[in-house]
Write a protein that holds these residues in place. Structure first.
Motif, PDB file in Angstrom:
ATOM      1  N   ALA A  69      -9.048   6.738  14.312  1.00  0.00           N
ATOM      2  CA  ALA A  69      -9.890   7.358  13.293  1.00  0.00           C
ATOM      3  C   ALA A  69      -9.239   8.634  12.765  1.00  0.00           C
ATOM      4  O   ALA A  69      -9.260   8.906  11.554  1.00  0.00           O
ATOM      5  CB  ALA A  69     -11.277   7.660  13.865  1.00  0.00           C
ATOM      6  N   LEU A  70      -8.630   9.412  13.659  1.00  0.00           N
ATOM      7  CA  LEU A  70      -8.004  10.666  13.233  1.00  0.00           C
ATOM      8  C   LEU A  70      -6.717  10.408  12.461  1.00  0.00           C
ATOM      9  O   LEU A  70      -6.435  11.063  11.458  1.00  0.00           O
ATOM     10  CB  LEU A  70      -7.677  11.526  14.464  1.00  0.00           C
ATOM     11  N   TRP A  73      -7.594   6.891   9.448  1.00  0.00           N
ATOM     12  CA  TRP A  73      -8.676   7.158   8.502  1.00  0.00           C
ATOM     13  C   TRP A  73      -8.735   8.630   8.098  1.00  0.00           C
ATOM     14  O   TRP A  73      -9.320   8.970   7.076  1.00  0.00           O
ATOM     15  CB  TRP A  73     -10.033   6.733   9.098  1.00  0.00           C
ATOM     16  N   GLY A  74      -8.170   9.495   8.947  1.00  0.00           N
ATOM     17  CA  GLY A  74      -8.141  10.919   8.621  1.00  0.00           C
ATOM     18  C   GLY A  74      -9.510  11.568   8.545  1.00  0.00           C
ATOM     19  O   GLY A  74      -9.711  12.511   7.778  1.00  0.00           O
ATOM     20  N   ILE A  75     -10.472  11.086   9.337  1.00  0.00           N
ATOM     21  CA  ILE A  75     -11.793  11.718   9.309  1.00  0.00           C
ATOM     22  C   ILE A  75     -11.819  12.918  10.251  1.00  0.00           C
ATOM     23  O   ILE A  75     -10.899  13.124  11.024  1.00  0.00           O
ATOM     24  CB  ILE A  75     -12.923  10.724   9.669  1.00  0.00           C
ATOM     25  N   THR A  76     -12.862  13.727  10.160  1.00  0.00           N
ATOM     26  CA  THR A  76     -12.919  14.960  10.948  1.00  0.00           C
ATOM     27  C   THR A  76     -13.117  14.638  12.437  1.00  0.00           C
ATOM     28  O   THR A  76     -13.688  13.599  12.780  1.00  0.00           O
ATOM     29  CB  THR A  76     -14.063  15.863  10.458  1.00  0.00           C
ATOM     30  N   LEU A  79     -16.528  13.503  13.909  1.00  0.00           N
ATOM     31  CA  LEU A  79     -16.894  12.122  13.574  1.00  0.00           C
ATOM     32  C   LEU A  79     -16.073  11.132  14.391  1.00  0.00           C
ATOM     33  O   LEU A  79     -16.604  10.134  14.893  1.00  0.00           O
ATOM     34  CB  LEU A  79     -16.680  11.870  12.079  1.00  0.00           C
ATOM     35  N   ALA A  80     -14.782  11.423  14.540  1.00  0.00           N
ATOM     36  CA  ALA A  80     -13.910  10.519  15.294  1.00  0.00           C
ATOM     37  C   ALA A  80     -14.377  10.416  16.739  1.00  0.00           C
ATOM     38  O   ALA A  80     -14.455   9.325  17.313  1.00  0.00           O
ATOM     39  CB  ALA A  80     -12.468  11.019  15.237  1.00  0.00           C
ATOM     40  N   GLY A 140      -6.764  17.382  13.438  1.00  0.00           N
ATOM     41  CA  GLY A 140      -7.763  17.471  12.380  1.00  0.00           C
ATOM     42  C   GLY A 140      -8.439  18.823  12.276  1.00  0.00           C
ATOM     43  O   GLY A 140      -8.118  19.766  13.014  1.00  0.00           O
ATOM     44  N   GLY A 144     -14.362  19.831   9.172  1.00  0.00           N
ATOM     45  CA  GLY A 144     -13.637  19.994   7.925  1.00  0.00           C
ATOM     46  C   GLY A 144     -13.210  21.424   7.656  1.00  0.00           C
ATOM     47  O   GLY A 144     -12.634  21.729   6.614  1.00  0.00           O
TER      48      GLY A 144
END
Lengths: 337, 292
Positions: A69-70, A73-76, A79-80, A140, A144
């Motif tokens: 995910a990190l 997908w590059g999500i925060t 969330l990951a 990450g 954000g």
């Protein structure tokens, strides 16, 4: 003060003080992640009394999910990690649902076999990078905003989340839920006759344990930037059993002590490299499994209560000899709950 | 699945049968040990690996051939097993059985670690003995002689042990000891020695399987744990209650694994685990239905 609050504050105090004592934040972060993993294992096995040899599956899958995910997908991070917990809980529900149908040694064998299935999945699934694993996982920005690339900042984040998670597990043990778990461990037929649905309690404890283990795996992957096959291998399940056994299975702080000890030992052996004993050159870094196995056997043979368990026993013995039964009882409620 | 040539199907079934023989030998050993010691021997895979390495080292260092290895390695590993029981497992007899399990678990990590440290993780080939090379044509397909030999040898071994336990006087002591060790002891039979012998027998059987496996699979440190975990799934399905059950479920699941390689290769490494999960859902007590 509740034991859970005391432990929470103790972890934060020691955690804040440790970097000033000259310990590297990255090492401390690794200790914390494994301490949480050990606590998750202890939460189930120590309190329900069924031995799980499959916890590496949750740890490993948590690491892969958070890592993927990190990285892809590059999500925060929050969330990951949340996703890792969710996946861990679902896997725990499926594995636990099958395993709790059997008792004793069969339970242990079922968890091991199902975890091996997860290992094969990790080996073959398209997103896990097979033998290489997921490397260079970015840490990450938390919510954000806060960039976690600095080791000390990352350490702070892990410290707070691990202390919080361990507080949660301990608080659950103090709640009626935890007391019912202990009742089931000590006398299942009686707990059942009192009207408790033992199977759902066991399953719930397993799911909680699995999600926390996945969370620990996610934190480990995020910190070290690596999720690989050894995370999901059966020897990792062995490691976590040893951590709890060494520290004191079923005690509140034992797993934390045991995990710190093992991580420190592994780090020491890996760093030390070659040593020279009486003309014999020995490479210590490849001896880790041998040392782990030897400590494992020694622990079982003569040190079954673990470090914290022995300390509790000695303290109680001392207080009893000093004619202070009330204080002995307080030690009991403070530490062993 | 209907356009698969018969030859391929039969070929995979025989490969599955060979795997099944190893599952059968290991789960038989586990069942014998469990019966008398109430211990699930996690070091069983390590003892199997020890047998294979024993054969390999006997050949490489002393030039001992395959046939003698098949005798010497099991005896050696059996003696090691007797020592393990005498020195360690006996001390744990009084406490919760989970501790014996954990001890053998630690022992397995320890032994595998030692061999990985000395010999590395890579596999080492062991030549097929001259008498067992080549293939035979049995009319509808061609079979390597060595695979036939494995099936014959392991079935004979399993059958022999089954006869020993079910049909002899010694076996009757063993079965009585499984039911009620204290009463058997009171009747004047030396139960502690019997327990040591039983663990040694299980260990020797694992080592025998290890030597048999050496020419077929490569000799490597992880060979034991990989096989043992599958064997555990077999044991969960078949139960540890009866010896014939352990042998039969081992063979059946081996064949099932072989079949899955033809029909749906992606699941062949996990089909035994899937079967175990299915059994747990349908018949939680296992096929033989005797809870320990």
């Amino acid at each position: 003060m509740r034991t859970s609050t005391a432990i929470f504050l103790a972890i934060l105090t020691v955690g804040v003080a440790a970097p000033f004592g000259g310990l590297y934040p990255l090492f401390l972060t690794k200790c914390l992640a494994f301490a949480l993993f050990a606590c998750s294992f202890n939460f189930f096995t120590g309190n329900v009394g069924l031995l799980s040899i499959g916890h590496a599956a949750f740890f490993g899958l948590g690491a892969y999910v958070a890592g993927h995910a990190l990285k892809v997908w590059g999500i925060t991070p929050e969330l990951a990690l949340g996703l890792a917990v969710l996946v861990g809980a679902s896997l725990g529900f499926v594995m636990g649902g099958m395993a709790i149908r059997r008792q004793g040694i069969y339970f242990a064998m079922v968890t091991l076999a199902l975890a091996q299935m997860v290992y094969f999945f990790c080996l073959q699934a398209p997103f896990t990078g097979a033998e290489d694993g997921l490397q260079r996982i970015p840490r990450g920005r938390l919510f954000g905003l806060l960039l976690l690339d600095n080791d000390l900042v990352m350490y702070g984040f892990v410290l707070v989340s691990v202390a919080g998670a361990i507080w949660g597990l301990q608080r659950l043990m103090e709640a009626p839920f935890g007391q019912v778990m202990l009742a089931i461990r000590d006398n299942e037929p009686r707990a059942m006759s009192l009207g408790y649905d033992c199977r759902s309690y066991k399953l719930m404890a397993f799911v909680i344990s699995a999600s926390v283990a996945a969370f620990a795996g996610g934190l480990k992957a995020q910190t070290l930037g690596l999720a690989s096959l050894p995370d999901a291998h059966w020897t990792q399940s062995g490691n976590v059993i040893l951590m709890c056994l060494l520290g004191g299975l079923g005690t509140a702080v034992g797993p934390i002590v045991g995990a710190t000890f093992i991580v420190a030992l592994e780090g020491y052996l890996a760093d030390f490299g070659l040593i020279n004993i009486m003309g014999l050159t020995i490479d210590l870094s490849t001896k880790i499994p041998i040392v782990i196995g030897a400590i494992f056997m020694l622990c079982v043979l003569m040190f079954r209560k673990g470090i914290v368990g022995e300390i509790i026993d000695r303290t109680k013995q001392y207080l009893r000899n000093a004619q202070a039964p009330v204080a002995a009882k307080q030690v009991d409620t403070l530490l062993q709950k | 699945m209907f356009d698969i040539p018969l030859q391929v199907l039969l070929g995979q079934i025989t490969i599955g049968l060979v795997n099944g023989c190893f599952y059968a030998m290991l789960s038989l050993g586990l069942a014998i040990i469990f019966g008398l010691l109430n211990v699930i021997n996690f070091a069983h895979g390590a003892l199997y690996m020890l047998g294979a390495f024993g054969g390999y080292l006997l050949l490489q260092v002393f030039g001992v051939d395959y046939w003698w290895s098949l005798v010497i390695a099991p005896i050696g590993v059996g003696l090691i097993g007797a020592a393990i029981e005498r020195l360690f497992l006996r001390r744990l007899a009084g406490v919760d059985h989970l501790y014996s399990l954990l001890f053998t678990f630690g022992l397995a990590i320890f032994l595998e670690g030692i061999f990985r440290d000395i010999y590395g993780a890579a596999g080492r080939p062991y030549p097929v003995p001259a008498a067992l090379r080549g293939v035979v044509d049995i009319g509808f397909m061609r079979l390597p002689v060595y695979r036939i030999w494995i099936v014959v040898a392991s079935l004979a071994m399993c059958g022999g042990i089954w006869l020993l336990i079910e049909k002899t006087k010694l076996g009757s002591y063993l079965r009585a000891g499984t039911e009620n060790p204290r009463l058997v002891q009171a009747l004047g039979i030396n139960v502690p020695v019997m327990i040591t012998m039983t663990y040694a027998l299980g260990a020797a059987l694992a080592a025998f399987a290890g030597v048999l496996a050496a020419p077929l699979y490569q000799v490597q440190p992880a060979m034991g744990s990989n096989l043992l975990i599958v064997t555990f799934a077999v044991v969960v399905i078949g139960g540890l209650g009866s010896l014939s059950g352990a042998i039969l479920s081992g063979l059946t699941l081996g064949v099932l694994e072989g079949l899955s390689k033809v029909i749906y290769p992606e699941v062949s490494s996990t089909v035994v685990f899937i079967a175990m999960a299915a059994i747990l859902l349908i018949r939680p007590a296992g096929l033989m239905g005797r809870e320990a």
